[in-house]
Structure formats: C-alpha cells, structure tokens
Design an enzyme around this catalytic site. Structure first.
Site, PDB file in Angstrom:
ATOM      1  N   ARG A  37     -16.731 -63.704   3.248  1.00  0.00           N
ATOM      2  CA  ARG A  37     -17.204 -64.988   3.775  1.00  0.00           C
ATOM      3  C   ARG A  37     -17.189 -65.013   5.302  1.00  0.00           C
ATOM      4  O   ARG A  37     -18.044 -65.654   5.922  1.00  0.00           O
ATOM      5  CB  ARG A  37     -16.337 -66.129   3.225  1.00  0.00           C
ATOM      6  CG  ARG A  37     -16.555 -66.400   1.751  1.00  0.00           C
ATOM      7  CD  ARG A  37     -15.714 -67.562   1.267  1.00  0.00           C
ATOM      8  NE  ARG A  37     -15.998 -67.873  -0.128  1.00  0.00           N
ATOM      9  CZ  ARG A  37     -15.448 -68.879  -0.798  1.00  0.00           C
ATOM     10  NH1 ARG A  37     -14.574 -69.660  -0.202  1.00  0.00           N
ATOM     11  NH2 ARG A  37     -15.760 -69.094  -2.063  1.00  0.00           N
ATOM     12  N   LYS A 194     -14.244 -74.795 -21.369  1.00  0.00           N
ATOM     13  CA  LYS A 194     -14.363 -76.143 -21.922  1.00  0.00           C
ATOM     14  C   LYS A 194     -15.767 -76.720 -21.809  1.00  0.00           C
ATOM     15  O   LYS A 194     -16.413 -76.603 -20.780  1.00  0.00           O
ATOM     16  CB  LYS A 194     -13.382 -77.083 -21.214  1.00  0.00           C
ATOM     17  CG  LYS A 194     -11.909 -76.736 -21.468  1.00  0.00           C
ATOM     18  CD  LYS A 194     -11.004 -77.755 -20.804  1.00  0.00           C
ATOM     19  CE  LYS A 194      -9.535 -77.463 -21.103  1.00  0.00           C
ATOM     20  NZ  LYS A 194      -8.645 -78.472 -20.477  1.00  0.00           N
ATOM     21  N   GLY A 347     -16.828 -69.009  -9.698  1.00  0.00           N
ATOM     22  CA  GLY A 347     -15.779 -68.026  -9.459  1.00  0.00           C
ATOM     23  C   GLY A 347     -15.676 -66.918 -10.482  1.00  0.00           C
ATOM     24  O   GLY A 347     -15.654 -65.726 -10.133  1.00  0.00           O
ATOM     25  N   GLY A 370     -18.220 -75.651  -7.036  1.00  0.00           N
ATOM     26  CA  GLY A 370     -18.569 -77.028  -7.360  1.00  0.00           C
ATOM     27  C   GLY A 370     -19.942 -77.422  -6.854  1.00  0.00           C
ATOM     28  O   GLY A 370     -20.696 -78.117  -7.536  1.00  0.00           O
TER      29      GLY A 370
END
Length: 392
Positions: A37, A194, A347, A370
C-alpha cells in the site's frame, strides 16, 4: 464520477498538500510486514514533490481507542519505511492538529488520525483544523471511502481545494466498468461465513448478474434451505427464508444460483482434519462442510469459462487449510484462465489470490474491503460523494 477533480486538474506548485492515504499496513516487531500500500502511493508523491509541493500525509493504523496515544498503533514504523522507499527523511509529527511546519519539496507524516478525538464522529472542529493545514486536500484512500469521518469526509468540506488521488479514481473506474455497462454474461462469486453480512449484497447483485456462485458458510445456508443435511456445518437458520426467496426470485428472472453437487467434509475444524469428498446428499450429522468438491469445482469453472464479466468476493471453503482449499484454487485458476474482465476484492479474497499466485491474471484487484462491498451493493461512498459536491 461526475465533476470530480484529480491531482492533474489542480495546480500543486508551491502548495501545501494534505493527502489522506491508506497506510493501514501489517506490522511485526515494529517493522512493516507488507509495504504494498505504501509503494502504491510513491508515483503520486513523486509527482507532488516534482511540482514543488509540501506534502502532509494522513492515515489511520488499526483500531486504537480514539483520543488517546498508543505506541502500539503509532505510524512510526510506516514513516521509517516510507523514508527508505523515497530515500528522504519523512519525519513523524505527533502533535499536528494546530499546525505543522513543512518546507516545499518535503514530506511529513502526521501521527495516527484515530488518536484525535472527533475523527470517527466526523466532528467539524477537527475537520476544520485538518483543512487549515493545507491549500489542497487529496483523498487517495479508497479502503476508507465508505466512512464519513473527519479525515475522509469532513476535511473535504472545509479545504480550499479538494480532489481525488489516482488510486481512488482507479478503484472507482474499475468498479464502474464492472457494473455500469458490463459485458454479459456476468457472474458474481460471493463466499464467506455468513449470509447476514452479505444479504444486501446478494439481493442487489441479483439485479445485475446472470449467475451467482455462492461459497463457504453462505452455501451451507442455501443447501439447508434446499432440504439437504449439512451436519454440524456453519449455517444461519434464521436466514433460510431469505435464501429460499433469493433462489425463487432468481428462477423467476431466469438466473442461476447453482448449488454444490459434492462437498469436502471434515469431522473437526482443524488444519489436521481428514478431508472426505461426498455427494451433497451423503453428508452425515457429525460432518463439517469445509469446501466444494471436484465436480462442483468443474461446474463452476464451466460457468466462468462462458462469462465475460466476473466479480469475486470471498472463498469457496476453508482455503487456509490446504486439504480444504482445492475448490477456491480451482475457482482462482478458472478466473485467471479466462479473458473476461475480472475484478476481485475483500481481505480473504486477496489472501487466496496471493496463495494461488493469480494476481497477474485478474483484471483489477481492489484494496478496499468495506468500500468494495458497498459499491457492489449499489451504495454511494461518502468520501467520494463529498469530493463530487465540493467541486461546485
């Protein structure tokens, strides 16, 4: 991105530039583990320095308690790493909110923004002080673009000039290519533990795609919803009605959610668990479904082979354990071998891409977790919206 400026649209000569970067990198024993990064920002930093700008870098690191300094979350190792990469001294400024001295052609790093009270709540008082540090604010941190915080959102409202950095623009453009006018057929792969965390994503994707491949615990919930015994496998029983509705809606729209034909089971969640391949109708009460089987992998590969746009978020199984990683590996290989436009993010997905060494064969790899998911869900990112609004 309607009306949004990039750094090429702004005069940087002699300007104080405050740049929000994503230097939330892994550390071990006080040193940066993975500088990917940081390296990604180097061309932009060089451009600014060549223009004679003075550069102030702003980032978060980890999740410290807001408003309190914590050595464990200090950006000192990051500043040291950047100094080495740029071959110049990049000092870390601990107390920066009320002003920073920085000369033209120099770079300074501001200590972790999450040490400042008001960051998460996007408080105007903090955002105004951030804006007062600069002539130009540049947001180049896509991974934080889904958060309306002082360093990603509020500062853009008060800075004299606000614009997007090239990494942020590249992310938005790649995602736009995948969803605004995608080549068809389009397939999405959504894995993970989930359904609840990705239910909105699944619902919104069904409007755009032709096929939806599901994996991990999500697939278990759909299998149980279809009447299969899943043993002791991870499942969300309260979301079985939602899974049934999604499958019904897909069928009405002529779209596919192919379920696994065979699965790989273990008796315990362990790296030493023995892997057993079974048809989905053969799963026993004490089994844990940990991966898709080879026939299912072939089915998914055949679907991907016909796809012209592929979106990948999440593995098909517990790929961290090699004996339960064959499904995810086959999926990664199938995507890599296809000439389709492919975009991957999240991720676990990035970990799988690294493990199976397919990064060079994927069209675009998103660094945002996100933020990536929220764009897939059709949401507007606050940090991007404020940049658009501030151009007026």
């Amino acid at each position: 991105m309607r009306g949004i400026k990039g750094i090429s649209d702004v005069d940087l000569s002699g300007k104080r530039v405050l740049m929000r970067v994503d230097y939330n990198v892994p550390l071990t024993a006080g040193k940066v583990d993975d500088d990917t990064r940081i390296r990604a920002t180097l061309p932009t930093l060089q451009t600014m320095l060549e223009a004679g700008a003075s550069v102030l870098l702003m980032s978060h690191l980890g999740r410290p308690e807001e408003g309190q300094f914590d050595e464990a979350y200090s950006l000192a190792p990051v500043a040291a790493c950047l100094s080495s990469l740029l071959n110049i001294d990049v000092p870390l400024i601990r107390d920066w909110v009320n002003g920073v001295e920085v000369k033209a052609g120099d770079v300074v790093m501001l200590e972790n923004v999450r040490f400042e009270s008001g960051e998460k709540q996007n408080e105007d008082a903090l955002a105004e002080k951030m804006a007062a540090l600069c002539d130009v604010f540049v947001n180049d941190a896509f991974a934080t673009a889904h958060r309306a915080q002082a360093s990603t959102h509020g500062v853009a409202r008060f800075a004299p000039v606000s614009c997007a950095g090239p990494l942020l623009i590249a992310e938005i453009e790649a995602l736009g290519q995948a969803f605004k006018n995608p080549a068809k057929p389009m397939t999405a792969i959504v894995g993970g533990s989930k359904v609840s965390t990705k239910l909105t994503l699944l619902e919104s994707l069904m409007e755009k795609i032709d096929q939806l491949i599901i994996g991990g615990g999500i697939a278990n919930t759909f299998l149980k919803a279809s009447g299969y015994n899943i043993g002791n496998s991870l499942c969300e029983d309260d979301l079985i009605p939602a899974a049934i509705k999604l499958m019904s809606d897909a069928k009405k729209q002529g779209k596919q959610i192919p379920l696994p034909i065979d699965v790989v089971c273990g008796k315990e969640f362990s790296k030493d668990a023995k892997a057993q391949t079974k048809l989905v109708g053969e799963v026993e009460d004490d089994d844990l479904i940990m991966d898709v089987g080879p026939e299912t992998a072939k089915l998914y590969a055949s679907i991907l082979k016909k796809s012209l746009t592929i979106v990948w978020n999440g593995p098909l199984g517990v790929f961290e354990f090699d004996q339960f990683g064959h499904g995810t590996q086959a999926l990664a290989t199938a995507i890599a071998e296809n000439d389709a436009f492919s975009i991957a993010g999240g991720g676990d997905t990035l970990s799988a891409i690294a493990k199976y060494k397919v990064s060079k064969d994927i069209s675009y790899i998103s660094t945002g977790g996100g933020a990536f998911l929220e764009i897939l869900e059709g949401k507007q990112l606050p940090a991007v919206a404020i940049l658009e609004a501030s151009q007026g």
